[in-house]
Scaffold this active site. Structure first.
Site, short mmCIF file in Angstrom:
data_model
loop_
_atom_site.label_atom_id
_atom_site.label_comp_id
_atom_site.label_asym_id
_atom_site.label_seq_id
_atom_site.Cartn_x
_atom_site.Cartn_y
_atom_site.Cartn_z
N GLN A 14 -142.54 30.19 -28.85
CA GLN A 14 -143.18 30.75 -30.05
C GLN A 14 -144.66 30.36 -30.12
O GLN A 14 -145.55 31.23 -30.21
CB GLN A 14 -142.47 30.23 -31.31
CG GLN A 14 -143.21 30.62 -32.59
CD GLN A 14 -142.65 29.96 -33.84
OE1 GLN A 14 -142.02 30.63 -34.65
NE2 GLN A 14 -142.90 28.67 -34.03
N SER A 129 -144.43 16.00 -33.85
CA SER A 129 -143.56 16.71 -34.80
C SER A 129 -143.28 15.88 -36.05
O SER A 129 -143.20 14.64 -35.99
CB SER A 129 -142.24 17.02 -34.10
OG SER A 129 -141.24 17.33 -35.03
N GLU A 131 -140.48 15.64 -37.15
CA GLU A 131 -139.22 14.96 -36.87
C GLU A 131 -139.43 13.49 -36.55
O GLU A 131 -138.50 12.70 -36.58
CB GLU A 131 -138.49 15.64 -35.71
CG GLU A 131 -137.78 16.92 -36.09
CD GLU A 131 -136.60 16.71 -37.03
OE1 GLU A 131 -135.68 15.96 -36.67
OE2 GLU A 131 -136.60 17.28 -38.12
N TYR A 153 -134.43 13.89 -29.97
CA TYR A 153 -135.63 14.74 -30.01
C TYR A 153 -136.77 13.99 -30.70
O TYR A 153 -137.88 13.89 -30.18
CB TYR A 153 -135.32 16.07 -30.74
CG TYR A 153 -136.57 16.87 -30.99
CD1 TYR A 153 -137.12 17.66 -30.00
CD2 TYR A 153 -137.25 16.78 -32.22
CE1 TYR A 153 -138.30 18.37 -30.22
CE2 TYR A 153 -138.42 17.49 -32.45
CZ TYR A 153 -138.94 18.27 -31.45
OH TYR A 153 -140.12 18.96 -31.65
#
Ligand code: NDP
Ligand code: GDR
Length: 331
Positions: A14, A129, A131, A153
């Protein structure tokens, strides 16, 4: 002035596709690292960048092999390198911790090392990120908020972030990390919740699907538009000094709000279609993410432009149009 050269890993994803478009418009010569299999199956694996295929230089290389990345770095000699390639699906990282860590940590280390060894003046962007904040220690999250990742991740991104900072401090590399919060678009992968919802709505309208099964509807995310987030990546590399920046909208919404808004776009009540399935819940969830992009605004001059409602609508509309039911979207 000589034409600038950019090298993008993860160019087929993306963000890679939007960044490619953005850099071409800025007059860059753009090179991309792709898996060898992608060149053999361009129709599927290069679908997001097919419109630019004759304008981009693609190089097969493997994130698992330092030698292959080194070779590309020598051949291209980029001025700017955007390292976006990663196993990016958090949910999958619980099923396959090992390959997530290998790809994301070694891949980042190989990229940084190859650039340092071949083009030490090249500026590097690392895709960090939100995250990394995981079980958040404060709300909103800033560049100073401590990391507490909740998945391999997230752990791999903290390691990549630390490696990037270390290459900056130890070797003087102009290497910056973007701490990007969730960003979406009609080019989002179907496995992520926003696209699962927008494509699910379109499938239901087209009569191809009866309902939509989701996991945790209470999770809160700070969702922006991918097209705007890649601009921030470029802005970071134009700064005289490398640094780390939170890129976010400063607004958070639940998955349920996204669902309700998406079904509302086509005049449907989500309660008639959506069920939750415990199988889709994560073993360790990130409950709330909300970023404070004040530093990016002050230093980069970056600001989000797309509202939550407009983002949902754009995604639902694109999926409905693709299935020939665009007229179902309410004006
Ligand atoms: P995508 O999943 O859309 O794209 C990932 C890219 O990485 C693809 O080009 C993919 O190639 C490539 N890739 C994955 N595994 C490998 C591998 N083993 N070897 C070579 N290439 C590989 O991600 P996005 O574009 O959404 O995200 C870009 C980066 O930003 C990622 O690092 C992600 O973790 C990070 N990020 C994304 C956010 C978001 O909300 N989108 C937020 C914060 C960070 P292929 O097509 O061949 O699979
Ligand atoms: P995320 O994105 O994990 O935040 O990572 P995702 O869209 O997968 O999940 C967001 C939230 O939605 C909840 N959820 C579901 N998620 C998925 N995928 N499928 C479902 O059916 C579903 N139901 C509820 C999840 O539990 C979660 O709370 C994305 C990726 O782009 C990362 O690469 C990036 O680093 C972060 O955003 C910031």
């Amino acid at each position: 002035m000589a034409q600038k050269k950019a090298l993008i890993s993860g160019i087929t994803g993306q963000d890679g596709s939007y960044l490619l478009e953005f850099l071409l418009a800025k007059g860059y010569e753009v090179h991309g690292i792709v898996r060898r299999v992608a060149l053999e199956d361009p129709e599927h694996r290069l679908s997001r960048i097919v419109a630019f295929q004759d304008k981009v230089h693609l190089h097969p290389a493997s994130l698992e092999s330092y030698a292959s990345i080194h070779q590309v770095a020598v051949k291209v000699r980029p001025d700017e390198c955007y390292h976006l390639a990663a196993q990016s699906f958090v949910s999958y990282s619980f099923d396959d911790e090992f390959s997530t860590l290998n790809t994301n940590i070694n891949g980042t280390h190989f990229m940084l090392s190859a650039i340092k060894n071949t083009n030490p003046d090249c500026r590097v962007y690392f895709a960090g990120s939100s995250e990394m904040f995981g079980k958040v220690e404060e709300i909103p999250q800033t560049e100073r908020t401590r990391f507490h990742p909740r998945s391999t991740y997230g752990i791999s991104k903290v390691a990549g972030f630390d490696l990037t900072r270390n290459y900056r401090e130890a070797y003087g590399l102009h290497a910056s990390s973007g701490i990007l919060f969730n960003h979406e678009s009609p080019r989002r992968g179907f496995e992520f919740v926003t696209r699962k919802i927008s494509s699910g709505v379109a499938q239901i309208v087209a009569g191809r699907q009866k309902g939509l099964r989701l996991g945790n509807l209470d999770a809160q995310r700070d969702w922006g538009h991918a097209r705007e987030y890649v601009e921030a990546m470029w802005m970071m590399l134009q700064q005289p000094e490398p640094d780390d920046y939170v890129i976010a909208t400063g607004e958070t919404h639940t998955v349920l709000e996204f669902v309700s808004e998406a079904f509302g776009c086509v005049g449907l009540d989500y309660r008639d279609y959506v069920t939750t399935d415990p199988v889709l819940f994560r073993p360790a969830e990130v409950s709330i993410l909300l970023g404070d992009p004040a530093k990016a605004k002050a230093i980069l001059g970056w600001q989000p432009r797309t509202t939550f409602k407009d983002l949902v609508r754009e995604m639902v509309e694109a999926d409905c149009v693709a299935l020939g039911v665009g007229n179902a979207v309410r004006s």
